[in-house]
Design a protein around this motif. Structure first.
Motif, PDB file in Angstrom:
ATOM      1  N   TYR A  27       0.987  -1.214  -0.044  1.00 34.07           N
ATOM      2  CA  TYR A  27       0.038   0.022   0.066  1.00 34.07           C
ATOM      3  C   TYR A  27       0.784   1.230   0.116  1.00 34.07           C
ATOM      4  CZ  TYR A  27      -3.651  -3.465   0.950  1.00 34.07           C
ATOM      5  OH  TYR A  27      -4.447  -4.537   1.313  1.00 34.07           O
ATOM      6  N   LEU A  28       2.014   1.199   0.031  1.00 34.80           N
ATOM      7  CA  LEU A  28       2.754   2.526   0.185  1.00 34.80           C
ATOM      8  C   LEU A  28       3.989   2.309  -1.046  1.00 34.80           C
ATOM      9  CD1 LEU A  28       4.007   2.923   3.843  1.00 34.80           C
ATOM     10  CD2 LEU A  28       2.180   4.302   2.389  1.00 34.80           C
ATOM     11  N   ASP A  29       4.363   0.971  -1.274  1.00 32.78           N
ATOM     12  CA  ASP A  29       5.459   0.810  -2.429  1.00 32.78           C
ATOM     13  C   ASP A  29       4.696   0.035  -3.408  1.00 32.78           C
ATOM     14  OD1 ASP A  29       7.622   2.093  -0.929  1.00 32.78           O
ATOM     15  OD2 ASP A  29       7.690   0.289   0.373  1.00 32.78           O
ATOM     16  N   ASN A  30       5.502  -0.008  -4.579  1.00 27.45           N
ATOM     17  CA  ASN A  30       4.957  -0.964  -5.734  1.00 27.45           C
ATOM     18  C   ASN A  30       5.451  -2.199  -5.316  1.00 27.45           C
ATOM     19  OD1 ASN A  30       4.127   1.060  -7.247  1.00 27.45           O
ATOM     20  ND2 ASN A  30       5.641   1.034  -8.530  1.00 27.45           N
ATOM     21  N   VAL A  31       4.487  -3.248  -5.085  1.00 27.89           N
ATOM     22  CA  VAL A  31       4.917  -4.693  -4.555  1.00 27.89           C
ATOM     23  C   VAL A  31       4.600  -5.488  -5.676  1.00 27.89           C
ATOM     24  CG1 VAL A  31       4.059  -6.317  -2.988  1.00 27.89           C
ATOM     25  CG2 VAL A  31       3.849  -4.012  -2.149  1.00 27.89           C
ATOM     26  N   GLN A 113      -3.245   6.473 -12.952  1.00 26.04           N
ATOM     27  CA  GLN A 113      -3.408   6.303 -11.397  1.00 26.04           C
ATOM     28  C   GLN A 113      -3.924   5.101 -10.950  1.00 26.04           C
ATOM     29  OE1 GLN A 113      -5.126   9.498  -9.197  1.00 26.04           O
ATOM     30  NE2 GLN A 113      -5.066  10.794 -11.135  1.00 26.04           N
ATOM     31  N   CYS A 114      -4.936   4.526 -11.645  1.00 29.45           N
ATOM     32  CA  CYS A 114      -5.457   3.107 -11.280  1.00 29.45           C
ATOM     33  C   CYS A 114      -4.286   2.060 -11.320  1.00 29.45           C
ATOM     34  CB  CYS A 114      -6.488   2.877 -12.164  1.00 29.45           C
ATOM     35  SG  CYS A 114      -8.122   3.797 -11.900  1.00 29.45           S
ATOM     36  N   THR A 115      -3.477   2.168 -12.230  1.00 28.16           N
ATOM     37  CA  THR A 115      -2.555   1.353 -12.473  1.00 28.16           C
ATOM     38  C   THR A 115      -1.357   1.263 -11.379  1.00 28.16           C
ATOM     39  OG1 THR A 115      -2.495   1.424 -15.133  1.00 28.16           O
ATOM     40  CG2 THR A 115      -0.482   0.458 -14.111  1.00 28.16           C
ATOM     41  N   ARG A 116      -1.079   2.574 -10.758  1.00 27.35           N
ATOM     42  CA  ARG A 116      -0.198   2.621  -9.982  1.00 27.35           C
ATOM     43  C   ARG A 116      -0.838   2.277  -8.415  1.00 27.35           C
ATOM     44  NH1 ARG A 116       3.279   8.450 -10.468  1.00 27.35           N
ATOM     45  NH2 ARG A 116       4.088   7.831 -12.866  1.00 27.35           N
ATOM     46  N   TRP A 117      -2.017   2.520  -8.350  1.00 22.40           N
ATOM     47  CA  TRP A 117      -2.834   2.003  -7.149  1.00 22.40           C
ATOM     48  C   TRP A 117      -2.601   0.316  -7.102  1.00 22.40           C
ATOM     49  CZ3 TRP A 117      -2.923   5.090  -3.061  1.00 22.40           C
ATOM     50  CH2 TRP A 117      -3.219   6.480  -3.452  1.00 22.40           C
ATOM     51  N   ALA A 118      -3.215  -0.235  -8.068  1.00 24.30           N
ATOM     52  CA  ALA A 118      -3.033  -1.538  -8.188  1.00 24.30           C
ATOM     53  C   ALA A 118      -1.714  -2.189  -7.905  1.00 24.30           C
ATOM     54  CB  ALA A 118      -3.703  -1.841  -9.508  1.00 24.30           C
ATOM     55  N   LYS A 119      -0.614  -1.497  -8.332  1.00 25.30           N
ATOM     56  CA  LYS A 119       0.726  -2.140  -8.104  1.00 25.30           C
ATOM     57  C   LYS A 119       1.200  -2.195  -6.903  1.00 25.30           C
ATOM     58  CE  LYS A 119       2.760  -1.632 -12.738  1.00 25.30           C
ATOM     59  NZ  LYS A 119       3.835  -0.826 -13.509  1.00 25.30           N
ATOM     60  N   LYS A 120       0.428  -1.192  -6.047  1.00 23.04           N
ATOM     61  CA  LYS A 120       0.660  -1.054  -4.692  1.00 23.04           C
ATOM     62  C   LYS A 120      -0.023  -2.107  -3.724  1.00 23.04           C
ATOM     63  CE  LYS A 120       1.935   3.881  -4.949  1.00 23.04           C
ATOM     64  NZ  LYS A 120       3.350   3.493  -5.026  1.00 23.04           N
ATOM     65  N   GLY A 121      -1.226  -2.884  -4.348  1.00 21.18           N
ATOM     66  CA  GLY A 121      -1.960  -3.779  -3.754  1.00 21.18           C
ATOM     67  C   GLY A 121      -3.478  -3.415  -3.448  1.00 21.18           C
ATOM     68  N   TYR A 122      -3.902  -2.319  -4.131  1.00 22.67           N
ATOM     69  CA  TYR A 122      -5.222  -1.802  -3.766  1.00 22.67           C
ATOM     70  C   TYR A 122      -6.051  -2.544  -5.143  1.00 22.67           C
ATOM     71  CZ  TYR A 122      -3.690   1.819  -0.698  1.00 22.67           C
ATOM     72  OH  TYR A 122      -2.949   2.494   0.369  1.00 22.67           O
ATOM     73  N   VAL A 123      -7.117  -2.264  -4.925  1.00 20.55           N
ATOM     74  CA  VAL A 123      -8.214  -2.349  -5.979  1.00 20.55           C
ATOM     75  C   VAL A 123      -8.569  -1.313  -6.695  1.00 20.55           C
ATOM     76  CG1 VAL A 123     -10.256  -3.294  -6.836  1.00 20.55           C
ATOM     77  CG2 VAL A 123      -9.092  -4.762  -5.369  1.00 20.55           C
ATOM     78  N   ALA A 124      -8.526  -0.814  -7.826  1.00 23.52           N
ATOM     79  CA  ALA A 124      -8.593   0.839  -8.160  1.00 23.52           C
ATOM     80  C   ALA A 124      -9.649   0.556  -9.251  1.00 23.52           C
ATOM     81  CB  ALA A 124      -7.241   1.131  -8.759  1.00 23.52           C
ATOM     82  N   VAL A 125     -10.542   1.452  -9.205  1.00 23.76           N
ATOM     83  CA  VAL A 125     -11.605   1.564 -10.063  1.00 23.76           C
ATOM     84  C   VAL A 125     -11.746   2.883 -11.019  1.00 23.76           C
ATOM     85  CG1 VAL A 125     -14.270   1.268 -10.161  1.00 23.76           C
ATOM     86  CG2 VAL A 125     -12.981   0.036  -8.759  1.00 23.76           C
ATOM     87  N   ALA A 126     -11.633   2.644 -12.276  1.00 25.45           N
ATOM     88  CA  ALA A 126     -11.925   4.056 -12.937  1.00 25.45           C
ATOM     89  C   ALA A 126     -13.507   4.038 -13.305  1.00 25.45           C
ATOM     90  CB  ALA A 126     -11.164   3.921 -14.257  1.00 25.45           C
ATOM     91  N   MET A 127     -14.349   5.069 -12.983  1.00 28.01           N
ATOM     92  CA  MET A 127     -15.667   4.889 -13.158  1.00 28.01           C
ATOM     93  C   MET A 127     -16.206   5.915 -14.032  1.00 28.01           C
ATOM     94  SD  MET A 127     -17.509   6.798  -9.856  1.00 28.01           S
ATOM     95  CE  MET A 127     -18.963   7.313 -10.823  1.00 28.01           C
ATOM     96  N   ASN A 128     -16.981   5.710 -14.870  1.00 21.67           N
ATOM     97  CA  ASN A 128     -17.800   6.758 -15.956  1.00 21.67           C
ATOM     98  C   ASN A 128     -18.885   7.053 -14.958  1.00 21.67           C
ATOM     99  OD1 ASN A 128     -16.024   6.935 -18.102  1.00 21.67           O
ATOM    100  ND2 ASN A 128     -17.208   5.629 -19.253  1.00 21.67           N
ATOM    101  N   ASN A 129     -19.698   8.304 -15.548  1.00 23.09           N
ATOM    102  CA  ASN A 129     -20.882   8.755 -14.899  1.00 23.09           C
ATOM    103  C   ASN A 129     -21.372   9.384 -15.957  1.00 23.09           C
ATOM    104  OD1 ASN A 129     -18.406  10.880 -14.138  1.00 23.09           O
ATOM    105  ND2 ASN A 129     -20.037  12.169 -14.645  1.00 23.09           N
ATOM    106  N   ARG A 130     -22.750   9.611 -15.838  1.00 23.53           N
ATOM    107  CA  ARG A 130     -23.587  10.259 -16.916  1.00 23.53           C
ATOM    108  C   ARG A 130     -23.274  11.405 -17.188  1.00 23.53           C
ATOM    109  NH1 ARG A 130     -29.138   9.405 -14.273  1.00 23.53           N
ATOM    110  NH2 ARG A 130     -27.829   9.287 -12.329  1.00 23.53           N
TER     111      ARG A 130
END
Length: 201
Positions: A27-31, A113-130
């Motif tokens: 969650y801090l470093d790229n794991v 950003q989503c790629t970077r968060w996921a590499k740290k161990g998070y689940v990242a979501v890119a959402m659309n909206n109306r």
């Protein structure tokens, strides 16, 4: 002088050894070195005014699927990961019409950003909206009211996104390995307004 130099060299070697043996911190470093993306996941469906705007009023508002892309660290088997949801910018209008190259979940900065968060161990979501409002109206009240309505629709969509993520854990067997109590929402530009509005309303 030799004693000072010897102590400095010894100190430098100790620090180097500690740094070399330090493990990356989840969650801090790229794991993880790569991510797996599940594209075009429908998380909601609601009425959009965009068909009416794009057709100059010839088509009525229509029921529209609302999509997201979900980024996970490849090879991670943890089942209680925090979730980072990101909403894109774009002034509540589609790309080009908004005068920008942005306005979708596939905007380069959101993907990065989503790629970077996921590499740290998070689940990242890119959402659309109306999307959709009337920025070209000569009536200030119309411009203001349609923009406020667009923002409110965006907040509704963000709430639907979070409900969907919690539902995946509660009813669908947790396919994304999330902790439903650790979900954060943020965004860029318009997406930032949506996340602030979500917290306010």
């Amino acid at each position: 002088m030799k004693k000072v130099l010897r102590n400095f060299i010894a100190f430098t070697l100790i620090i180097s050894a500690i740094s070399a043996n330090a493990q990356p911190i989840r969650y801090l470093d790229n794991v993880f070195s790569s991510v797996t993306v599940t594209s075009d996941v429908q998380f909601a469906e609601n009425i959009s005014i965009l068909p009416a705007i794009l057709s100059g009023g010839l088509n009525p508002p229509a029921l529209t699927p609302i999509m997201c892309d979900i980024y996970q660290p490849t090879g991670d088997n943890l089942t209680d990961r925090p979730v980072v949801i990101l909403a894109h910018t774009g002034s509540f209008l589609p790309q080009v019409i908004n005068g920008q190259p942005t306005g979708d979940k596939t905007d380069f900065s959101i993907v990065e950003q989503c790629t970077r968060w996921a590499k740290k161990g998070y689940v990242a979501v890119a959402m659309n909206n109306r999307l959709g409002w009337n920025p070209t109206s000569t009536d200030q009240d119309t411009r203001t009211s349609t923009l406020l309505q667009a923002a409110y629709r965006g907040i509704q969509d963000a709430k639907a996104m979070i409900r969907y993520m919690r539902m995946t854990e509660n009813s669908l067997g947790n396919p994304y390995g999330i902790d439903p109590n650790k979900i954060v929402l943020g965004g860029q530009g318009t997406g930032g307004y949506i996340s602030l509005g979500y917290a306010t309303l």
